[in-house]
Design a protein around this motif. Structure first.
Motif, PDB file in Angstrom:
ATOM      1  N   ALA A 184       0.829  -1.209   0.000  1.00  0.00           N
ATOM      2  CA  ALA A 184       0.000   0.000   0.000  1.00  0.00           C
ATOM      3  C   ALA A 184       0.861   1.257   0.000  1.00  0.00           C
ATOM      4  CB  ALA A 184      -0.937  -0.011   1.205  1.00  0.00           C
ATOM      5  N   LEU A 185       1.914   1.259   0.819  1.00  0.00           N
ATOM      6  CA  LEU A 185       2.802   2.436   0.851  1.00  0.00           C
ATOM      7  C   LEU A 185       3.521   2.627  -0.472  1.00  0.00           C
ATOM      8  CD1 LEU A 185       4.353   2.221   4.427  1.00  0.00           C
ATOM      9  CD2 LEU A 185       2.793   3.970   3.540  1.00  0.00           C
ATOM     10  N   GLY A 186       4.024   1.542  -1.056  1.00  0.00           N
ATOM     11  CA  GLY A 186       4.693   1.651  -2.353  1.00  0.00           C
ATOM     12  C   GLY A 186       3.768   2.178  -3.431  1.00  0.00           C
ATOM     13  N   TRP A 187       2.554   1.685  -3.439  1.00  0.00           N
ATOM     14  CA  TRP A 187       1.567   2.138  -4.417  1.00  0.00           C
ATOM     15  C   TRP A 187       1.193   3.595  -4.163  1.00  0.00           C
ATOM     16  CZ3 TRP A 187      -3.998  -0.277  -4.904  1.00  0.00           C
ATOM     17  CH2 TRP A 187      -4.565   0.107  -6.125  1.00  0.00           C
ATOM     18  N   TYR A 188       1.092   3.980  -2.887  1.00  0.00           N
ATOM     19  CA  TYR A 188       0.776   5.369  -2.547  1.00  0.00           C
ATOM     20  C   TYR A 188       1.880   6.308  -3.019  1.00  0.00           C
ATOM     21  CZ  TYR A 188       0.016   9.629   0.062  1.00  0.00           C
ATOM     22  OH  TYR A 188      -0.159  10.958   0.389  1.00  0.00           O
ATOM     23  N   TYR A 189       3.140   5.947  -2.782  1.00  0.00           N
ATOM     24  CA  TYR A 189       4.245   6.803  -3.212  1.00  0.00           C
ATOM     25  C   TYR A 189       4.298   6.940  -4.723  1.00  0.00           C
ATOM     26  CZ  TYR A 189       5.981   6.879   1.559  1.00  0.00           C
ATOM     27  OH  TYR A 189       6.094   7.075   2.910  1.00  0.00           O
ATOM     28  N   GLU A 190       3.858   5.906  -5.418  1.00  0.00           N
ATOM     29  CA  GLU A 190       3.834   5.945  -6.883  1.00  0.00           C
ATOM     30  C   GLU A 190       2.649   6.747  -7.415  1.00  0.00           C
ATOM     31  OE1 GLU A 190       2.859   2.695 -10.215  1.00  0.00           O
ATOM     32  OE2 GLU A 190       4.512   2.142  -8.877  1.00  0.00           O
ATOM     33  N   ALA A 191       1.466   6.530  -6.834  1.00  0.00           N
ATOM     34  CA  ALA A 191       0.252   7.122  -7.380  1.00  0.00           C
ATOM     35  C   ALA A 191      -0.206   8.382  -6.640  1.00  0.00           C
ATOM     36  CB  ALA A 191      -0.879   6.092  -7.339  1.00  0.00           C
ATOM     37  N   GLN A 192       0.263   8.581  -5.413  1.00  0.00           N
ATOM     38  CA  GLN A 192      -0.166   9.704  -4.579  1.00  0.00           C
ATOM     39  C   GLN A 192      -1.693   9.765  -4.433  1.00  0.00           C
ATOM     40  OE1 GLN A 192       1.928  11.896  -2.841  1.00  0.00           O
ATOM     41  NE2 GLN A 192       3.421  10.355  -3.453  1.00  0.00           N
ATOM     42  N   ASP A 193      -2.308   8.603  -4.297  1.00  0.00           N
ATOM     43  CA  ASP A 193      -3.760   8.504  -4.161  1.00  0.00           C
ATOM     44  C   ASP A 193      -4.073   7.902  -2.795  1.00  0.00           C
ATOM     45  OD1 ASP A 193      -6.472   8.097  -4.345  1.00  0.00           O
ATOM     46  OD2 ASP A 193      -6.391   6.947  -6.212  1.00  0.00           O
ATOM     47  N   PRO A 194      -4.793   8.623  -1.946  1.00  0.00           N
ATOM     48  CA  PRO A 194      -5.111   8.107  -0.611  1.00  0.00           C
ATOM     49  C   PRO A 194      -5.925   6.800  -0.636  1.00  0.00           C
ATOM     50  CG  PRO A 194      -5.737  10.425  -0.805  1.00  0.00           C
ATOM     51  CD  PRO A 194      -5.288   9.965  -2.143  1.00  0.00           C
ATOM     52  N   LEU A 195      -6.609   6.524  -1.721  1.00  0.00           N
ATOM     53  CA  LEU A 195      -7.368   5.277  -1.840  1.00  0.00           C
ATOM     54  C   LEU A 195      -6.457   4.062  -1.679  1.00  0.00           C
ATOM     55  CD1 LEU A 195     -10.014   3.791  -2.428  1.00  0.00           C
ATOM     56  CD2 LEU A 195      -9.480   3.986  -4.861  1.00  0.00           C
ATOM     57  N   THR A 196      -5.216   4.198  -2.107  1.00  0.00           N
ATOM     58  CA  THR A 196      -4.279   3.077  -1.975  1.00  0.00           C
ATOM     59  C   THR A 196      -4.042   2.732  -0.508  1.00  0.00           C
ATOM     60  OG1 THR A 196      -2.368   4.561  -2.041  1.00  0.00           O
ATOM     61  CG2 THR A 196      -3.118   3.682  -4.138  1.00  0.00           C
ATOM     62  N   LEU A 197      -3.967   3.743   0.335  1.00  0.00           N
ATOM     63  CA  LEU A 197      -3.772   3.510   1.764  1.00  0.00           C
ATOM     64  C   LEU A 197      -5.031   2.888   2.389  1.00  0.00           C
ATOM     65  CD1 LEU A 197      -1.879   6.777   2.749  1.00  0.00           C
ATOM     66  CD2 LEU A 197      -0.925   4.513   2.284  1.00  0.00           C
ATOM     67  N   ILE A 198      -6.190   3.297   1.896  1.00  0.00           N
ATOM     68  CA  ILE A 198      -7.444   2.723   2.386  1.00  0.00           C
ATOM     69  C   ILE A 198      -7.517   1.239   2.018  1.00  0.00           C
ATOM     70  CG2 ILE A 198      -9.959   2.770   2.130  1.00  0.00           C
ATOM     71  CD1 ILE A 198      -9.642   5.868   1.808  1.00  0.00           C
ATOM     72  N   LEU A 199      -7.169   0.913   0.775  1.00  0.00           N
ATOM     73  CA  LEU A 199      -7.164  -0.490   0.356  1.00  0.00           C
ATOM     74  C   LEU A 199      -6.171  -1.301   1.186  1.00  0.00           C
ATOM     75  CD1 LEU A 199      -7.428  -0.155  -3.510  1.00  0.00           C
ATOM     76  CD2 LEU A 199      -9.079  -1.257  -2.002  1.00  0.00           C
ATOM     77  N   GLY A 200      -5.016  -0.734   1.444  1.00  0.00           N
ATOM     78  CA  GLY A 200      -4.029  -1.407   2.285  1.00  0.00           C
ATOM     79  C   GLY A 200      -4.563  -1.641   3.689  1.00  0.00           C
ATOM     80  N   ALA A 201      -5.236  -0.630   4.243  1.00  0.00           N
ATOM     81  CA  ALA A 201      -5.805  -0.769   5.586  1.00  0.00           C
ATOM     82  C   ALA A 201      -6.890  -1.847   5.607  1.00  0.00           C
ATOM     83  CB  ALA A 201      -6.370   0.565   6.060  1.00  0.00           C
ATOM     84  N   VAL A 202      -7.717  -1.890   4.569  1.00  0.00           N
ATOM     85  CA  VAL A 202      -8.761  -2.919   4.495  1.00  0.00           C
ATOM     86  C   VAL A 202      -8.119  -4.307   4.427  1.00  0.00           C
ATOM     87  CG1 VAL A 202     -10.603  -3.867   3.042  1.00  0.00           C
ATOM     88  CG2 VAL A 202     -10.527  -1.421   3.505  1.00  0.00           C
ATOM     89  N   ALA A 203      -7.086  -4.462   3.600  1.00  0.00           N
ATOM     90  CA  ALA A 203      -6.398  -5.761   3.495  1.00  0.00           C
ATOM     91  C   ALA A 203      -5.780  -6.153   4.835  1.00  0.00           C
ATOM     92  CB  ALA A 203      -5.329  -5.707   2.407  1.00  0.00           C
ATOM     93  N   ILE A 204      -5.205  -5.206   5.540  1.00  0.00           N
ATOM     94  CA  ILE A 204      -4.583  -5.484   6.835  1.00  0.00           C
ATOM     95  C   ILE A 204      -5.633  -5.876   7.873  1.00  0.00           C
ATOM     96  CG2 ILE A 204      -3.423  -4.356   8.795  1.00  0.00           C
ATOM     97  CD1 ILE A 204      -1.739  -2.851   6.636  1.00  0.00           C
ATOM     98  N   VAL A 205      -6.708  -5.118   7.955  1.00  0.00           N
ATOM     99  CA  VAL A 205      -7.766  -5.424   8.928  1.00  0.00           C
ATOM    100  C   VAL A 205      -8.396  -6.783   8.606  1.00  0.00           C
ATOM    101  CG1 VAL A 205     -10.075  -4.735   9.723  1.00  0.00           C
ATOM    102  CG2 VAL A 205      -8.241  -3.037   9.545  1.00  0.00           C
ATOM    103  N   ALA A 206      -8.630  -7.068   7.324  1.00  0.00           N
ATOM    104  CA  ALA A 206      -9.213  -8.360   6.943  1.00  0.00           C
ATOM    105  C   ALA A 206      -8.269  -9.511   7.300  1.00  0.00           C
ATOM    106  CB  ALA A 206      -9.537  -8.373   5.447  1.00  0.00           C
TER     107      ALA A 206
END
Length: 182
Positions: free
Chosen positions: A53-75
């Protein structure tokens, strides 16, 4: 860079599998070792999903990537907690603590959950990483793990409500439920 990360994850998985195999070969399996291995594996998965999620965020600068990462982590944490609480914790005595995501590995739903939850996803991570598409895996994980968690929860609640005590994990659960429906 993603390809290197995928390769390191694959090497980790291979090395991680060796300790359990050695313990079984030497007849030195222990409950503590099984629990420790299970939780360390899940900590690694949480770290991998967080790094993706962090790597994708640094590449895309889209907060949605961090949300998806958080969802994957919580799941992932939810699934690990569910499996520990409902499958591993009740096991007493010697022998393996975990062979199936649900207690009856012969049941169709249990087989599906086990296939989804197996280590084979690491090969998909490697393949997607080589092509620079590890983010696809993060999206699939966030969606699939959330659906799997909902299904596990529903299955557990349905089994708890409808099946008599002592018969919760029998393979004839569908027949018992069908008889109880109006």
């Amino acid at each position: 860079m993603q390809g290197l990360g995928g390769f390191i994850f694959l090497v980790h998985s291979i090395i991680d599998g060796c300790d359990g195999e050695l313990a079984r070969l030497k007849f030195q399996e222990s409950r503590w070792g099984g629990v420790l291995d299970f939780w360390i594996d899940n900590v690694v998965h949480v770290a991998i999903f967080g790094c993706m999620a962090l790597g994708w965020y640094y590449e895309a600068q889209d907060p949605l990537t961090l949300i998806l990462g958080a969802v994957a982590i919580v799941a992932t944490i939810f699934t690990a907690t569910f499996i520990y609480w409902h499958v591993m914790r009740p096991v007493t005595g010697d022998g393996p603590l975990f062979k199936s995501a649900l207690r009856d590995p012969t049941e169709r739903f249990s087989k599906l959950v086990n296939q989804i939850s197996g280590r084979d996803f690491i090969y998909l991570v490697l393949i997607l990483s080589v092509f620079g598409k590890a983010s696809w895996f993060l999206v699939m994980t966030a969606v699939a793990d959330t659906v799997k968690d909902a299904a596990l929860t529903a299955y557990r609640r349905l089994a708890k409500l409808k099946v008599p005590a002592g018969a919760m994990y029998r393979t004839d659960i569908g027949k018992r439920l069908a008889k109880q429906l109006p």
